[in-house]
Design a protein around this motif. Structure first.
Motif: not given
Length: 122
Positions: A48-52
């Motif tokens: 779905l997504g990624i955050i740093s």
């Protein structure tokens, strides 16, 4: 080792919003990029997504771009998935995962939560 626990899932109606949380046990949380995945019955795990690590960068899958938002609060060792305009096809078990790379491939993530069920009724 990092232990992850998701929460916030449930049964909602189409069009509703829901925010999932993923709490980490605190050990080196900021060493990891955090991803969100989901798995619907009979289907593979979907990125779905990624955050740093420090929350300055995000990437989303086209299927959720504009509807889902990932954020993190490193002071609380927690990452969030805000889901808006939910659809019945969003029904799945949702997982958070920790990894050191920038990837949408589930095998690239080292630590996983147990998952939380989201069901969207029409």
């Amino acid at each position: 080792q990092v232990q992850l626990v998701e929460s916030g899932g449930g049964l909602v109606q189409a069009g509703d919003s829901l925010r999932l949380s993923c709490a980490a046990d605190g050990r080196a949380f900021t060493n990891y990029n955090m991803g969100w995945f989901r798995q619907a019955p009979g289907k593979g795990r979907e990125f779905l997504g990624i955050i740093s690590r420090v929350g300055g960068g995000t990437t989303y899958a086209d299927s959720v771009k504009g509807r889902f938002t990932i954020s993190r609060d490193n002071a609380k060792n927690t990452v969030y998935l805000q889901m808006n305009s939910l659809k019945p096809e969003d029904t799945a078990v949702y997982y958070c995962a920790a990894g050191t790379g920038w990837s949408g491939v589930s095998n690239d993530y080292r630590y996983w939560g147990q998952g939380t069920q989201v069901t969207v009724s029409s």
